[in-house]
Design an enzyme around this catalytic site. Sequence first.
Site, PDB file in Angstrom:
ATOM      1  N   ASP A 179       0.840  -1.326  -0.017  1.00 17.87           N
ATOM      2  CA  ASP A 179      -0.046  -0.094   0.183  1.00 17.87           C
ATOM      3  C   ASP A 179       0.974   1.110  -0.053  1.00 17.87           C
ATOM      4  O   ASP A 179       1.649   1.447   1.040  1.00 17.87           O
ATOM      5  CB  ASP A 179      -0.779  -0.129   1.329  1.00 17.87           C
ATOM      6  CG  ASP A 179      -1.952   0.930   1.048  1.00 17.87           C
ATOM      7  OD1 ASP A 179      -2.152   1.575   0.215  1.00 17.87           O
ATOM      8  OD2 ASP A 179      -2.618   0.977   2.390  1.00 17.87           O
ATOM      9  N   CYS A 206      -5.452   4.431  -4.228  1.00 16.71           N
ATOM     10  CA  CYS A 206      -5.771   2.822  -3.849  1.00 16.71           C
ATOM     11  C   CYS A 206      -7.106   2.266  -4.228  1.00 16.71           C
ATOM     12  O   CYS A 206      -7.088   1.222  -5.074  1.00 16.71           O
ATOM     13  CB  CYS A 206      -5.698   2.614  -2.370  1.00 16.71           C
ATOM     14  SG  CYS A 206      -5.994   3.764  -1.248  1.00 16.71           S
ATOM     15  N   HIS A 263     -11.050  -1.731   1.198  1.00 17.18           N
ATOM     16  CA  HIS A 263     -11.164  -0.522   0.552  1.00 17.18           C
ATOM     17  C   HIS A 263     -11.901  -0.427  -0.555  1.00 17.18           C
ATOM     18  O   HIS A 263     -11.570   0.269  -1.392  1.00 17.18           O
ATOM     19  CB  HIS A 263      -9.678   0.190   0.354  1.00 17.18           C
ATOM     20  CG  HIS A 263      -9.794   1.858   0.602  1.00 17.18           C
ATOM     21  ND1 HIS A 263      -8.687   2.487   0.424  1.00 17.18           N
ATOM     22  CD2 HIS A 263     -10.849   2.478   0.755  1.00 17.18           C
ATOM     23  CE1 HIS A 263      -9.008   3.712   0.678  1.00 17.18           C
ATOM     24  NE2 HIS A 263     -10.341   3.807   0.807  1.00 17.18           N
ATOM     25  N   ASP A 319      -0.059  -0.850  -4.996  1.00 14.12           N
ATOM     26  CA  ASP A 319      -1.249  -0.279  -5.648  1.00 14.12           C
ATOM     27  C   ASP A 319      -1.049   1.052  -6.166  1.00 14.12           C
ATOM     28  O   ASP A 319      -1.875   1.566  -7.017  1.00 14.12           O
ATOM     29  CB  ASP A 319      -2.396  -0.294  -4.212  1.00 14.12           C
ATOM     30  CG  ASP A 319      -1.972   0.922  -3.410  1.00 14.12           C
ATOM     31  OD1 ASP A 319      -0.800   1.335  -3.322  1.00 14.12           O
ATOM     32  OD2 ASP A 319      -2.912   1.108  -2.759  1.00 14.12           O
ATOM     33  N   ASN A 320       0.046   1.852  -5.905  1.00 14.08           N
ATOM     34  CA  ASN A 320       0.484   2.865  -6.603  1.00 14.08           C
ATOM     35  C   ASN A 320       1.607   3.510  -6.128  1.00 14.08           C
ATOM     36  O   ASN A 320       2.345   2.870  -5.327  1.00 14.08           O
ATOM     37  CB  ASN A 320      -0.536   4.205  -6.304  1.00 14.08           C
ATOM     38  CG  ASN A 320      -0.987   4.241  -4.667  1.00 14.08           C
ATOM     39  OD1 ASN A 320      -2.311   3.935  -4.476  1.00 14.08           O
ATOM     40  ND2 ASN A 320      -0.274   4.684  -4.064  1.00 14.08           N
TER      41      ASN A 320
END
Length: 471
Positions: free
Chosen positions: A30, A71, A127, A291-292
Amino acid sequence: MGRFLILLILLVGACKSEPARPHVVVLLADDMGYGDIERYNANSRIPTPHLNRMADEGIRFTDAHSPSAVCTPTRYGLLTGRYAWRTHLKQWVLVGHSPSLIDSTRLTLPKLFQKHGYVTGGFGKWHLGLGERDSTHYTLPLDPGPVSSGFEHYFGIPSSLDFPPYVYIRNTSVEELPTDWIEASAHRRQGGGGFWRAGGIGPQFRHRDVLPRITDEAIAFIREHASRDPIFLYVAFSAPHTPWLPSDTSRYTTGAGYYGDFVADVDQSVGRILEAIDGLDRNSLVLFTSDNGAHWPQQDRVTFGHDANGPWRGQKADIWEAGHRVPFIARWLGIIDSGRTSDHLISHTDLLATAASLLGATLPDGAGGDSIDFLAGMLGVGTSARTSMIHHSGDGMFALRDRNWKLIEGRGSGGFTRPQRLTPKEGEPPGQLYNLADDPAEVHNLYAAAPETAARLLEQLEHIISTPKSQ
């Protein structure tokens, strides 16, 4: 191509006396940057021995991208093979009380594996919304959610560690209700520390415990199920997203402050999961990505001398490369040649089509419309079929990557780096155009210098956005 690859895998597996169906493990960090792992950045100030070993024993992709620079939409794209901007979510992310974003009738990655005899388990940060109401009532079953999306077993947290409610969810219920209240916390120590928002919290919930608890639960799932059946395991780590709360073991062990120490904790969790999966007789395909990009602005680079996002411009949420170009490592001992590096263009949305190819399956109409199979490239028996993709920033700015060209529809970062949006002056180009082969740092805007290319790519971008590929 899919049947040929499966036949190849079966033959190789037979020669090595290994089962045909591997365990499949997806590990998703994350907010972890391209430059945090030492194999991606020789000057990284964070020791990452377990991720280094994964890369040394498998293949490391250098042109892999999350479908969004934040995310929630990335997680949607990874699990469904579909860009999240095709849903009602056009910018930013969901919160802890948001309803489910995934239609329970949609084919997902865990559902696909379920159909082929796999036991499916998910652990960590969800999320993607829970339930049907605009404000989830946590006394009711959290459905739709992870279970309706195909996970037979799920344990984790509703959203990011800075969004209330702060509770653990198990399948369709909470471990304990958020009956207590926690005030917002923000602190700056060594340029980090992060924050969380005020809100409801379970009486026994402690932010610092989440990462090790997720890891423990994932390992327990491996030990309970993997000796009998093939498993699909999805572990969505809660770190190194803020708040940066490294363990006592990792604290002060890196040169990148509390953020770097928290990355070291993620590496340790990866090592523990690899140890558990490697202790099995059945072979295993393990994927690691983020995720990024990292939320690591320029002042943190200066303070610590650490390029969390490597050589790329910007940071998390930005339309520039640092927002969405992420590490992606695949390891399948005995199948994927060790120590390989690939510059194939891939996206997290591609996991669904790639899994279908691995399983010898065909995706049904309406499923995974933005997913492209890259199994051949991963196994080293072909190349990736992807030559273009859509990028999406936090505030909803679009970009089109087409081979070496990258067209951005507007000016500014579209994310956290200032200016977020820039209104061009008279005579200035309305967008951005970069040739990443010559200008990987996105310094020289060629929009005005190459108007025909800009027009062609803009038309292509608008066509893709307006054409529904997966209803």
